[in-house]
Design a protein around this motif. Sequence first.
Motif, PDB file in Angstrom:
ATOM      1  N   MET A  55       0.820  -1.213   0.000  1.00 30.24           N
ATOM      2  CA  MET A  55       0.000   0.000   0.000  1.00 30.24           C
ATOM      3  C   MET A  55       0.850   1.259   0.000  1.00 30.24           C
ATOM      4  O   MET A  55       0.341   2.364   0.083  1.00 30.24           O
ATOM      5  N   GLY A  56       2.159   1.113  -0.053  1.00 34.72           N
ATOM      6  CA  GLY A  56       3.003   2.285  -0.148  1.00 34.72           C
ATOM      7  C   GLY A  56       3.079   2.821  -1.539  1.00 34.72           C
ATOM      8  O   GLY A  56       3.658   3.843  -1.769  1.00 34.72           O
ATOM      9  N   ARG A  57       2.522   2.114  -2.547  1.00 39.15           N
ATOM     10  CA  ARG A  57       2.544   2.575  -3.940  1.00 39.15           C
ATOM     11  C   ARG A  57       1.124   2.865  -4.379  1.00 39.15           C
ATOM     12  O   ARG A  57       0.191   2.168  -4.001  1.00 39.15           O
ATOM     13  N   LYS A  58       0.974   3.848  -5.247  1.00 46.30           N
ATOM     14  CA  LYS A  58      -0.385   4.239  -5.624  1.00 46.30           C
ATOM     15  C   LYS A  58      -1.039   3.242  -6.583  1.00 46.30           C
ATOM     16  O   LYS A  58      -2.224   3.261  -6.782  1.00 46.30           O
ATOM     17  N   ASP A  59      -0.200   2.314  -7.199  1.00 42.81           N
ATOM     18  CA  ASP A  59      -0.770   1.372  -8.151  1.00 42.81           C
ATOM     19  C   ASP A  59      -0.874  -0.009  -7.552  1.00 42.81           C
ATOM     20  O   ASP A  59      -0.901  -0.994  -8.257  1.00 42.81           O
ATOM     21  N   SER A  60      -0.925  -0.106  -6.216  1.00 39.17           N
ATOM     22  CA  SER A  60      -0.892  -1.437  -5.604  1.00 39.17           C
ATOM     23  C   SER A  60      -2.218  -2.160  -5.792  1.00 39.17           C
ATOM     24  O   SER A  60      -2.265  -3.224  -6.377  1.00 39.17           O
ATOM     25  N   VAL A  61      -3.320  -1.646  -5.294  1.00 37.37           N
ATOM     26  CA  VAL A  61      -4.634  -2.288  -5.414  1.00 37.37           C
ATOM     27  C   VAL A  61      -5.662  -1.212  -5.721  1.00 37.37           C
ATOM     28  O   VAL A  61      -5.631  -0.142  -5.110  1.00 37.37           O
ATOM     29  N   TRP A  62      -6.549  -1.457  -6.669  1.00 36.41           N
ATOM     30  CA  TRP A  62      -7.643  -0.517  -6.933  1.00 36.41           C
ATOM     31  C   TRP A  62      -8.855  -1.275  -7.419  1.00 36.41           C
ATOM     32  O   TRP A  62      -8.793  -2.432  -7.748  1.00 36.41           O
ATOM     33  N   SER A  63      -9.994  -0.535  -7.471  1.00 35.88           N
ATOM     34  CA  SER A  63     -11.226  -1.100  -8.021  1.00 35.88           C
ATOM     35  C   SER A  63     -11.514  -0.395  -9.330  1.00 35.88           C
ATOM     36  O   SER A  63     -11.079   0.735  -9.560  1.00 35.88           O
ATOM     37  N   LEU A  64     -12.267  -1.045 -10.214  1.00 36.89           N
ATOM     38  CA  LEU A  64     -12.656  -0.472 -11.489  1.00 36.89           C
ATOM     39  C   LEU A  64     -14.132  -0.134 -11.460  1.00 36.89           C
ATOM     40  O   LEU A  64     -14.942  -0.825 -10.841  1.00 36.89           O
ATOM     41  N   ILE A 155       5.278 -13.384 -14.506  1.00 35.48           N
ATOM     42  CA  ILE A 155       5.935 -12.724 -13.372  1.00 35.48           C
ATOM     43  C   ILE A 155       6.701 -13.794 -12.624  1.00 35.48           C
ATOM     44  O   ILE A 155       6.137 -14.797 -12.183  1.00 35.48           O
ATOM     45  N   ILE A 156       8.018 -13.593 -12.482  1.00 29.10           N
ATOM     46  CA  ILE A 156       8.926 -14.594 -11.926  1.00 29.10           C
ATOM     47  C   ILE A 156       9.499 -14.072 -10.616  1.00 29.10           C
ATOM     48  O   ILE A 156       9.986 -12.943 -10.552  1.00 29.10           O
ATOM     49  N   LYS A 157       9.430 -14.921  -9.587  1.00 28.11           N
ATOM     50  CA  LYS A 157       9.953 -14.581  -8.258  1.00 28.11           C
ATOM     51  C   LYS A 157       9.381 -13.237  -7.799  1.00 28.11           C
ATOM     52  O   LYS A 157      10.107 -12.242  -7.643  1.00 28.11           O
ATOM     53  N   ALA A 158       8.092 -13.205  -7.614  1.00 30.28           N
ATOM     54  CA  ALA A 158       7.389 -11.967  -7.313  1.00 30.28           C
ATOM     55  C   ALA A 158       7.838 -11.389  -5.969  1.00 30.28           C
ATOM     56  O   ALA A 158       8.168 -12.113  -5.025  1.00 30.28           O
ATOM     57  N   LYS A 159       7.849 -10.070  -5.923  1.00 30.76           N
ATOM     58  CA  LYS A 159       8.128  -9.347  -4.688  1.00 30.76           C
ATOM     59  C   LYS A 159       6.819  -8.762  -4.156  1.00 30.76           C
ATOM     60  O   LYS A 159       5.792  -8.721  -4.855  1.00 30.76           O
ATOM     61  N   ASP A 160       6.886  -8.282  -2.913  1.00 35.31           N
ATOM     62  CA  ASP A 160       5.650  -7.805  -2.307  1.00 35.31           C
ATOM     63  C   ASP A 160       5.098  -6.569  -3.002  1.00 35.31           C
ATOM     64  O   ASP A 160       3.894  -6.351  -3.058  1.00 35.31           O
ATOM     65  N   ASN A 161       5.995  -5.741  -3.626  1.00 38.07           N
ATOM     66  CA  ASN A 161       5.507  -4.536  -4.286  1.00 38.07           C
ATOM     67  C   ASN A 161       4.976  -4.799  -5.689  1.00 38.07           C
ATOM     68  O   ASN A 161       4.645  -3.869  -6.410  1.00 38.07           O
ATOM     69  N   TYR A 162       4.893  -6.066  -6.137  1.00 33.06           N
ATOM     70  CA  TYR A 162       4.308  -6.387  -7.416  1.00 33.06           C
ATOM     71  C   TYR A 162       2.786  -6.440  -7.333  1.00 33.06           C
ATOM     72  O   TYR A 162       2.108  -6.546  -8.349  1.00 33.06           O
ATOM     73  N   ALA A 163       2.243  -6.423  -6.115  1.00 25.84           N
ATOM     74  CA  ALA A 163       0.795  -6.488  -5.960  1.00 25.84           C
ATOM     75  C   ALA A 163       0.139  -5.231  -6.526  1.00 25.84           C
ATOM     76  O   ALA A 163       0.726  -4.150  -6.509  1.00 25.84           O
ATOM     77  N   GLY A 164      -1.061  -5.376  -7.038  1.00 23.38           N
ATOM     78  CA  GLY A 164      -1.778  -4.216  -7.544  1.00 23.38           C
ATOM     79  C   GLY A 164      -2.693  -4.596  -8.682  1.00 23.38           C
ATOM     80  O   GLY A 164      -2.952  -5.764  -8.966  1.00 23.38           O
ATOM     81  N   ASN A 165      -3.229  -3.555  -9.369  1.00 18.02           N
ATOM     82  CA  ASN A 165      -4.139  -3.735 -10.480  1.00 18.02           C
ATOM     83  C   ASN A 165      -3.365  -3.641 -11.778  1.00 18.02           C
ATOM     84  O   ASN A 165      -2.516  -2.765 -11.939  1.00 18.02           O
ATOM     85  N   LEU A 183      -3.588  -8.559  -8.890  1.00 18.79           N
ATOM     86  CA  LEU A 183      -2.581  -9.508  -8.406  1.00 18.79           C
ATOM     87  C   LEU A 183      -2.344  -9.241  -6.928  1.00 18.79           C
ATOM     88  O   LEU A 183      -2.060  -8.110  -6.545  1.00 18.79           O
ATOM     89  N   GLU A 184      -2.491 -10.296  -6.112  1.00 19.93           N
ATOM     90  CA  GLU A 184      -2.254 -10.185  -4.672  1.00 19.93           C
ATOM     91  C   GLU A 184      -1.009 -10.992  -4.323  1.00 19.93           C
ATOM     92  O   GLU A 184      -0.904 -12.169  -4.673  1.00 19.93           O
ATOM     93  N   VAL A 185      -0.073 -10.339  -3.645  1.00 20.49           N
ATOM     94  CA  VAL A 185       1.176 -10.976  -3.235  1.00 20.49           C
ATOM     95  C   VAL A 185       1.147 -11.117  -1.725  1.00 20.49           C
ATOM     96  O   VAL A 185       1.079 -10.115  -0.998  1.00 20.49           O
ATOM     97  N   LYS A 186       1.191 -12.368  -1.254  1.00 17.23           N
ATOM     98  CA  LYS A 186       1.114 -12.641   0.174  1.00 17.23           C
ATOM     99  C   LYS A 186       2.503 -12.847   0.746  1.00 17.23           C
ATOM    100  O   LYS A 186       3.380 -13.398   0.096  1.00 17.23           O
TER     101      LYS A 186
END
Length: 1150
Positions: A55-64, A155-165, A183-186
């Motif tokens: 949630m530190g990035r503005k493109d992490s999760v959004w709704s359409l 997407i290979i070896k995903a990091k936590d900041n890859y989450a988003g829309n 995409l949700e990264v746990k």
Amino acid sequence: MPEPTKKDETPNGEKDKDDDATTNTPSPPPPPEDANTAKKLSIELPNDSVHVSAMGRKDSVWSLGEGQAPEDLDKPVDTPPLSSLLIERPQGGSITVGGDISFVAKVEAQDLLRKPTIKWFKGKWMDLASKTGKHLQLKETFDRRTKIHTFEMHIIKAKDNYAGNYRCEVTYKDKFDSCSFDLEVKELEQSQSVDIRSAFKRSSEGHEDAGDLDFSGLLKHREPKQDETPEVDVWEILKSARPDQYEKIAFEYGITDLRGLLKRLKKTKKEEKKSEAFAKKLDPAYQADKGGKIRLVVDLADPTVELKWYKNGQEIRPTPKFIFEQKGTQRILVINNCGLNDDAAYSVAAGEEKCTTELFVKELPVKITKGIEAVKTTVNERIELECEVSEEGAQVKWCKNGVEVPTGPRSRYRVKSDGLKHWLIIDDASKEDTGTFSLMASGGTSEAKVQVELKPLKIIQDLQDMTVLLGQPLKMHCEIFPGNVPGRWYRNGQLIQSNDRINILQRAKNHRLEIVNSTLHDAGDYTFVPEGYSQSLCAKIHIVDPPRVHLESLNFPDNTVTIVAGNKLRVEIPISGEPAPRVVWMKGERVILDSGHRVRAETFPDHTSLTIDIAEKEDTGNYKIVLQNEAGEAGASVKVKVVDIPDPPEVPLVTEVGGDWCSMTWEPPIYDGGSPILGYFIERKKKQSSRWMRLNFDLNKETTFEPKKMIEGVPYEVRVFAVNAIGVSKPSEPSKAFVPLAVTSEPTMLVVDDVTDTTVTMKWRPPDTIGAAGLDGYLVEYCIEGTDDWRVTNKELTEKTKYTITGLPPEAKILVRVRAINAAGASTPRTLQHSILVKEVIEPPKIRIPRHLKQTYTRKVGEAVNLVIPFMGKPRPKVSWLKEGQTVDPTQVTIRNTDCDSIIFIRKAERKHSGMYDMKVEVENHVDTAIVDIQIVDLPGPPQCVKIDEVWGGNVALDWTPPKDNGNAAITGYTIQKADKKTMEWYTCIEHYHRTCITITELVVGNEYYFRIYSENMVGLSEGATQTKDSALIVKEGMQLKNPEYIDHDFKEPPKFTQPLINTFAIAGYNATLNCSVRANPRPKVIWMKNKIAIIDDPRYRMFSNQGVCTLEIRKPSPYDGGMYSCKAINDLGDALVECKLEVKVPTQD
């Protein structure tokens, strides 16, 4: 408290001046994360399901879509019309940190002429095409059979900041389609038992991961020491502490990696406090179309609290654009007619609490509602192209043939627009305006063709094609309407100007072109072009000249050309005429073509030529030239004389051959080449060689010759050349091969070998000198003493150096001689110096026993027996054999007798063939005997009556009796083995033991043993062994334990595969293994087969069997090693079989 916003803001909170420009250009990348930022955002963001780090990035999760009131949730949301390009859309997913995931989109290309364009976005602004690398890969494939484009994002070896829309957009010409997915990264679950103080101590290696957990140190720390201090949960201390106290806490608990500690602390989840002001907060993001409407809805826990709305940090006031609505506890902000300026960060404050969201405004493409229509007109007319688009004030671009049309002040093109309509105007059209005009908008393109033609012209009298003789005047005339129209004359595309020889005239409708004296350059295509009209007038003018042959330029007397045969002849004769005359060369009635191989005629504009590449005598004769064109015909003739070398002589004949010489003769050539024969050259060569050698350097006047100095026994060939004044002829055909040969010397050492009452046997040695002709054989002759009548005894030559003369009268005296014969003839005879009396001499018999048969001859059962026993005696002795005083059975033993030896042969020996064989040789009253002892041996039988005499301590005393069957050989020893009753696996205690009793020592206390014994002779160990009936239990001394008697359980079972073979793919060149497991008792025999053929002694395969696990290793297989492999297990109770398929693939290089 700061708020995350989409647009950059100045320190005073004012909106940046370039805010509007950011709608069409990529936004700058988000600022890097740090620990403080993550802490603030974790308190402000309302979505509990989103990870703190994401949630530190503005493109992490959004709704359409739009935010809607609860009662409007079931209503469809207005979305822009999209073309259905995507037949399979990417779906959202969830992975853990470090995992891989793929998203797939498919487009059907059935109606598409080219590949569509696809773009992958994260959020709204980040184009992922520039981010490809080791963590992100984009792939495109096309299936020609189904005509489907497949686009993949990995997407290979995903990091936590890859989450988003994420968003996928597909465009093709004026078609557009898009799809969004999440995409949700746990975070990976961390064990609570990790010792933080040891985990965040830096490792000795300075890697870039030196701030994270030192897992290698944790693994090596197998046995942590017991810490006397009580356990302290440092994580709880850090979570409750202020940031300025982190360093003090790390120092107090011995944590040296403070940087790694802060990174881990930032990743930990913090419990989010339940909001007191909001019952439902804003969604993380909203999306709206340009010109559409959006509703932002929050639900208050306390309806009386004061509410304020903000846009990029500035408070929003009620206007027709921004409308505030209230429904119960819901507070709604309605934004009408959304524009690009409304793309911003929005927040709502209720008392001390605040929640934020982002609004993304999507600009719809400008579409063409009415396309351009095609225009067809003439020059100097006005052209007006009209097009209508879907939006007023839209930016469009006019192009001609794909190039943008210039619309400046000095341009011929004018552009204007009114509302939705756009025009392109050309006031004065010209021929150059013909082409394809197009209007391009953001949502499509419209094209139309514009054709500008010239005005029509009426032709009253057209130009006429003319043929004019060279030097005659040329006049051309045409008449057109309307009159007084200027025009231009062209010849072969070149403009014609008036001069002293050319006059151009025009009177009203008449146009004339006059040339006083025509030349060859005046011929061609003439064109009259009226100015401003589409038609033109054309005519073709031919200038002709009669053909002529210029023989006077040749320097040959009487037009005769002489050439030596074999040389090249080229005769060039100048010619003239217009048009270029057609030239025909003839010799008699035969026409010479320009495509001839050796003799050909060629014609050029100013001359013709006759070429003979290699002149021959048949080329002699008169050659006629005929020229023809439109103006007339001409002819001439040339004589060619060819002088040649003579023909080759006839094939030479070799009449006589000696040891190093021969004599030859031949006939003169039939054709002398027109010059007398001066002489001959002679050559010779070895038949197997290709190099000829000249034998005479002065011409030989005669037709005979005698070559000398040749090598005896080597085949030669000769040939002849004829010579005249012109040169040397070709060689004659080679003569038949001949070999210089000489007879051999006489045979040597002629002696008498044997004499009977009617025969005499002679022996001799080969000649000392044989020669190159070799030796074909010998001729034996004899005569009665006192006469000179030599008689040939052998009608055919004998190659042996021994011969028996038969049919002689008894007691006669004869003389014998021998000749050596080869290809050169018979040698000088070798004659015996004395006469021979024809009478047989008796020689007593004598047997010569070979040394190895003077003692017992031993062979194993099944081996072959082949004994050769030589003997002497004359006349031929009589041989007889007895075995143990009895006649030898011919069905068991084969005996063959000759004049000098006897052979005993047994194909497959058996024990019954053993015994004493008596040999007797008789010559009249003389007798000689010999004895041969043959012993056939076999494996012995097992020992008898093996028993345990005594057991004490770790020792067992065994006793047995020798075997009943010793295999017809003495027993050389015994092999004793033991087996534990539990495993019944046999181990050898001692080998080659000679006595019939033994004490086995060093047995294990508590084990119970069985024993078995093999007997051994010179052949080997007996096939079976005798086992003790009772077992020996080794007990500890001083303790006697009587074991209860139990009925032994029968553990025997037939083979059964507990793990079958599985189908396997192997790579060529790399070892492959096939594995299976089998259970059976007794231990089974394992057989591996390929395609149902057993694999035996093949070095490419290795077979292993351990504890029931059967393995077949195939070393570096090739495609030929593929096939069906099977494993078969067999024991006394049955068998079992498993199969699998092996495919060997050859790796391909991209």
